[in-house]
Scaffold this motif. Structure first.
Motif, PDB file in Angstrom:
ATOM      1  N   GLY A 158      -2.396  -1.448 -10.479  1.00 47.47           N
ATOM      2  CA  GLY A 158      -2.238  -1.428  -9.028  1.00 47.47           C
ATOM      3  C   GLY A 158      -3.492  -1.950  -8.363  1.00 47.47           C
ATOM      4  N   VAL A 159      -3.358  -2.374  -7.116  1.00 46.60           N
ATOM      5  CA  VAL A 159      -4.481  -2.928  -6.366  1.00 46.60           C
ATOM      6  C   VAL A 159      -4.552  -2.288  -4.987  1.00 46.60           C
ATOM      7  CG1 VAL A 159      -5.180  -5.018  -5.084  1.00 46.60           C
ATOM      8  CG2 VAL A 159      -4.759  -5.153  -7.531  1.00 46.60           C
ATOM      9  N   VAL A 199     -12.743 -15.138  -1.513  1.00 49.11           N
ATOM     10  CA  VAL A 199     -12.538 -15.898  -0.287  1.00 49.11           C
ATOM     11  C   VAL A 199     -11.644 -17.117  -0.505  1.00 49.11           C
ATOM     12  CG1 VAL A 199     -14.581 -17.349  -0.585  1.00 49.11           C
ATOM     13  CG2 VAL A 199     -13.746 -16.874   1.726  1.00 49.11           C
ATOM     14  N   PHE A 200     -11.522 -17.560  -1.753  1.00 45.61           N
ATOM     15  CA  PHE A 200     -10.748 -18.768  -2.033  1.00 45.61           C
ATOM     16  C   PHE A 200      -9.285 -18.476  -2.351  1.00 45.61           C
ATOM     17  CE2 PHE A 200     -15.170 -19.718  -3.277  1.00 45.61           C
ATOM     18  CZ  PHE A 200     -15.431 -20.730  -2.376  1.00 45.61           C
ATOM     19  N   ASP A 201      -8.888 -17.217  -2.313  1.00 46.58           N
ATOM     20  CA  ASP A 201      -7.505 -16.855  -2.590  1.00 46.58           C
ATOM     21  C   ASP A 201      -6.924 -16.117  -1.396  1.00 46.58           C
ATOM     22  OD1 ASP A 201      -5.251 -15.026  -3.676  1.00 46.58           O
ATOM     23  OD2 ASP A 201      -5.627 -16.397  -5.339  1.00 46.58           O
ATOM     24  N   PRO A 202      -5.758 -16.524  -0.887  1.00 48.80           N
ATOM     25  CA  PRO A 202      -5.190 -15.877   0.297  1.00 48.80           C
ATOM     26  C   PRO A 202      -5.008 -14.361   0.154  1.00 48.80           C
ATOM     27  CG  PRO A 202      -4.038 -17.921  -0.138  1.00 48.80           C
ATOM     28  CD  PRO A 202      -4.950 -17.697  -1.312  1.00 48.80           C
ATOM     29  N   ALA A 203      -4.673 -13.896  -1.051  1.00 47.52           N
ATOM     30  CA  ALA A 203      -4.481 -12.467  -1.263  1.00 47.52           C
ATOM     31  C   ALA A 203      -5.768 -11.757  -1.648  1.00 47.52           C
ATOM     32  CB  ALA A 203      -3.423 -12.233  -2.349  1.00 47.52           C
ATOM     33  N   GLY A 204      -6.849 -12.516  -1.829  1.00 45.76           N
ATOM     34  CA  GLY A 204      -8.132 -11.924  -2.189  1.00 45.76           C
ATOM     35  C   GLY A 204      -8.321 -11.691  -3.662  1.00 45.76           C
ATOM     36  N   VAL A 205      -7.260 -11.871  -4.449  1.00 40.49           N
ATOM     37  CA  VAL A 205      -7.305 -11.634  -5.892  1.00 40.49           C
ATOM     38  C   VAL A 205      -6.164 -12.427  -6.513  1.00 40.49           C
ATOM     39  CG1 VAL A 205      -5.821  -9.582  -5.777  1.00 40.49           C
ATOM     40  CG2 VAL A 205      -7.427  -9.819  -7.672  1.00 40.49           C
ATOM     41  N   LEU A 236       1.102  -8.936  -7.961  1.00 42.50           N
ATOM     42  CA  LEU A 236       0.608  -9.916  -7.000  1.00 42.50           C
ATOM     43  C   LEU A 236       1.701 -10.319  -6.010  1.00 42.50           C
ATOM     44  CD1 LEU A 236      -2.068 -11.290  -6.428  1.00 42.50           C
ATOM     45  CD2 LEU A 236      -1.213 -13.294  -7.621  1.00 42.50           C
ATOM     46  N   GLN A 237       2.944 -10.386  -6.471  1.00 45.41           N
ATOM     47  CA  GLN A 237       4.060 -10.681  -5.570  1.00 45.41           C
ATOM     48  C   GLN A 237       4.145  -9.626  -4.474  1.00 45.41           C
ATOM     49  OE1 GLN A 237       6.626 -13.319  -5.818  1.00 45.41           O
ATOM     50  NE2 GLN A 237       6.864 -12.587  -3.714  1.00 45.41           N
ATOM     51  N   TYR A 238       4.017  -8.365  -4.854  1.00 52.11           N
ATOM     52  CA  TYR A 238       4.095  -7.266  -3.886  1.00 52.11           C
ATOM     53  C   TYR A 238       2.927  -7.339  -2.906  1.00 52.11           C
ATOM     54  CZ  TYR A 238       5.205  -2.564  -2.182  1.00 52.11           C
ATOM     55  OH  TYR A 238       5.569  -1.487  -1.401  1.00 52.11           O
ATOM     56  N   LEU A 239       1.734  -7.633  -3.423  1.00 50.47           N
ATOM     57  CA  LEU A 239       0.556  -7.730  -2.557  1.00 50.47           C
ATOM     58  C   LEU A 239       0.715  -8.869  -1.553  1.00 50.47           C
ATOM     59  CD1 LEU A 239      -2.298  -6.692  -1.907  1.00 50.47           C
ATOM     60  CD2 LEU A 239      -3.178  -8.297  -3.626  1.00 50.47           C
ATOM     61  N   CYS A 240       1.241  -9.988  -1.995  1.00 45.68           N
ATOM     62  CA  CYS A 240       1.481 -11.113  -1.085  1.00 45.68           C
ATOM     63  C   CYS A 240       2.528 -10.752  -0.033  1.00 45.68           C
ATOM     64  CB  CYS A 240       1.916 -12.342  -1.872  1.00 45.68           C
ATOM     65  SG  CYS A 240       0.575 -13.142  -2.799  1.00 45.68           S
ATOM     66  N   ASP A 241       3.565 -10.036  -0.443  1.00 44.05           N
ATOM     67  CA  ASP A 241       4.586  -9.608   0.518  1.00 44.05           C
ATOM     68  C   ASP A 241       3.988  -8.677   1.576  1.00 44.05           C
ATOM     69  OD1 ASP A 241       6.496 -11.087  -0.803  1.00 44.05           O
ATOM     70  OD2 ASP A 241       7.301  -9.402  -1.940  1.00 44.05           O
ATOM     71  N   GLN A 263      -3.869 -13.509 -10.414  1.00 39.23           N
ATOM     72  CA  GLN A 263      -3.418 -12.954 -11.691  1.00 39.23           C
ATOM     73  C   GLN A 263      -4.458 -13.140 -12.799  1.00 39.23           C
ATOM     74  OE1 GLN A 263       0.829 -13.490 -12.811  1.00 39.23           O
ATOM     75  NE2 GLN A 263       0.970 -14.781 -10.984  1.00 39.23           N
ATOM     76  N   THR A 264      -5.207 -14.222 -12.745  1.00 42.41           N
ATOM     77  CA  THR A 264      -6.227 -14.461 -13.764  1.00 42.41           C
ATOM     78  C   THR A 264      -7.249 -13.333 -13.781  1.00 42.41           C
ATOM     79  OG1 THR A 264      -5.976 -16.858 -13.624  1.00 42.41           O
ATOM     80  CG2 THR A 264      -8.060 -16.033 -14.481  1.00 42.41           C
TER      81      THR A 264
END
Length: 524
Positions: free
Chosen positions: A27-28, A337-343, A82-87, A345-346
């Motif tokens: 979880g995040v 800062v370079f990822d819209p979700a901040g994190v 990550l899908q849930y975080l983006c949603d 999968q890598t």
């Protein structure tokens, strides 16, 4: 060579348990400041359309009313998480038409403590307690530090893992004491090797001059209003950020769960002279929950925490004593800062493999002398992690950071093979390869990329972060395909959380003074 680690890894490889490391729950928690379209800290309250921050499980606030925290459920797959975080991001942006989520860990331009609104949680006793706790943090450490954002990664190993690990250790009983002891071994090794996380993923080498608020420092100026350290990885995790001097004398041991509970319990029950000077209830208004070294357990700033989900009214240490460690919370992660979700999968996959490394490696007790050296390693990497030739303290000897890092990465290859079992795309191996490249080329680290972007664009820290924040909003509002079913679910959850807060406020039967007295009396 860590022969104990090699034996344990071999036992996992040779076990008959298929996918022994796969399916661990992840979880995040992701924090972001709400800012205006021109990058000023929002003074407005948490939007009601997002629900009640007190009772919403997935959209809440951290220290400030302007500091949104997005919390995912636990998932077995990084992709689902990550899908849930983006949603969640997309839903939040639908309700912030004239606002942005700040894209960096270090905050936007600030006008001092008075400009940072403390989070509010309504009229209920539990809501007031959360607010007073935050007021106390402001009095103790200043509100500026509380405006820093980060990512927390929560992880628990799959159930099938524990019997195989016990067999490799020739342990007959797989119970909560065994599992807790192994998790505490992980905690100790994270203190030993967690500097690698700062090097690989740290992304706060520069900050706005307003954050320093007149404090003395020796940082050079990169551009007007922007200070930086040339080889810094994570100023967020340095003594300028969370690793502050206010808790330097606080030692919470992790050699056993009993030691951890003992030390944390002592910290929340021992008066502190400086905090006594602040006062607790002054002229009828609370300034802090109490004048102890820690107001509550969560005030302890650490790179990683042992956790168990608490029951209603239960203290974190009581939950650990009741059921042992359920999962660990990695807290030393900057927002990317370079990822819209901040994190991405890598990063999540690497952290999962790193957790396995820390639990499988030999983990002797940490002496007070060793802890001093471990703290120094983290501070060095936070401030100077990419410095050519930098060495760290390893068992009293100085070793090159890059060589030690490559050794740890190489040790993780077998772990990633286990995590990739049955997947021809080998996502965990690929994630590991990407991190290995950062050791070969420090300029490919996020911190170096941020400084390169600042230098090449000529932007100040604020201008760079604002540009990235705007790009991220465009991604979620215009480019990221919406999941309307989930958007509806989030809207329902928001409405239910408002009702739940109202029910809590109506259910209180004692005044706030008595509520606090009862809460702290229950700590024994």
């Amino acid at each position: 060579m860590d022969r104990a680690f090699e034996r344990r890894l071999a036992s996992l490889v040779n076990s008959r348990e298929s996918g022994v490391l796969q399916g661990g729950l992840k979880g995040v928690e992701k924090e972001s400041l709400r800012v205006s379209l021109d990058g000023c800290l929002e003074q407005s309250g948490h939007p009601r359309s997002l629900g009640a921050s007190l009772t919403h499980e997935h959209i809440t606030t951290d220290y400030s009313e302007s500091l949104i925290e997005l919390v995912t459920p636990a998932f077995g797959q990084c992709r689902e998480l990550l899908q849930y975080l983006c949603d969640l991001h997309q839903f939040v942006y639908r309700h912030l038409p004239d606002q942005l989520l700040w894209a960096t860990s270090m905050p936007c331009g600030l006008e001092g403590d008075a400009n940072i609104p403390v989070a509010r949680y309504g009229r209920s006793n539990i809501g007031r307690m959360k607010e007073v706790y935050r007021l106390g943090l402001g009095y103790r450490y200043g509100r500026m530090m509380q405006a820093i954002s980060g990512i927390h990664f929560n992880y628990s190993f799959p159930e099938r893992f524990w019997p195989v690990l016990a067999d490799s250790l020739q342990e007959r009983k797989v119970d909560r004491d065994f599992i807790s002891a192994r998790y505490f071994g992980l905690l100790r090794n994270y203190r030993r090797y967690g500097w690698l996380i700062l090097y690989l993923f740290g992304n706060s080498p520069a900050l706005c001059s307003s954050f320093l608020n007149g404090r003395r420092h020796a940082m050079p100026e990169l551009s007007p209003g922007t200070f930086y350290e040339p080889y810094a990885t994570s100023l967020r995790m340095s003594d300028l950020g969370y690793s502050n001097k206010s808790q330097k004398g606080l030692h919470i041991g992790v050699n056993s769960i009993d030691e951890y509970i003992r030390d944390l319990t002592a910290a929340v029950s021992t008066p502190h002279p400086e905090y006594q000077k602040i006062g607790v209830k002054v002229d009828g208004s609370y300034r802090q929950l109490n004048a102890n070294l820690l107001q509550i357990e969560n005030e302890y700033y650490s790179y990683i925490r042992p956790k168990r989900v608490t029951r209603s009214g239960e203290h974190p240490t009581q939950a650990l004593r009741r059921g042992g460690v359920e999962y660990v919370e990695f807290r030393a992660l900057d927002v990317n800062v370079f990822d819209p979700a901040g994190v991405d999968q890598t990063k999540l996959r690497f952290l999962e493999a790193f957790a396995a490394l820390c639990i499988l490696k030999q983990s002797d007790p940490i002496t007070s002398g060793e802890q001093v050296g471990l703290d120094a390693n983290h501070a060095l990497v936070a401030h100077r992690g990419r410095e050519p030739g930098l060495t760290l303290n390893r068992h009293g000897r100085q070793v090159p950071l890059l060589a030690w890092g490559r050794e740890l990465i190489d040790s993780m290859r077998g772990i990633c093979e286990l995590l990739d079992q049955g997947d021809v795309q080998r996502p965990y191996g690929a994630a590991l390869d990407l991190q290995a490249l950062k050791l070969d080329d420090p300029q490919s680290t996020p911190s170096a990329r941020s400084l390169k972007e600042l230098r090449s664009s000529g932007e100040s820290f604020i201008q760079f972060a604002l540009r990235m924040s705007r790009l991220h909003k465009v991604y979620f509002t215009d480019l990221y395909p919406p999941n309307e079913r989930r958007m509806t679910e989030f809207a329902v959850e928001a409405e239910l959380s408002l009702r739940k807060q109202e029910e809590l406020e109506a259910a209180d039967e004692v005044d706030f003074d008595q509520f606090l007295a009862n809460y702290f009396a229950s700590a024994g």
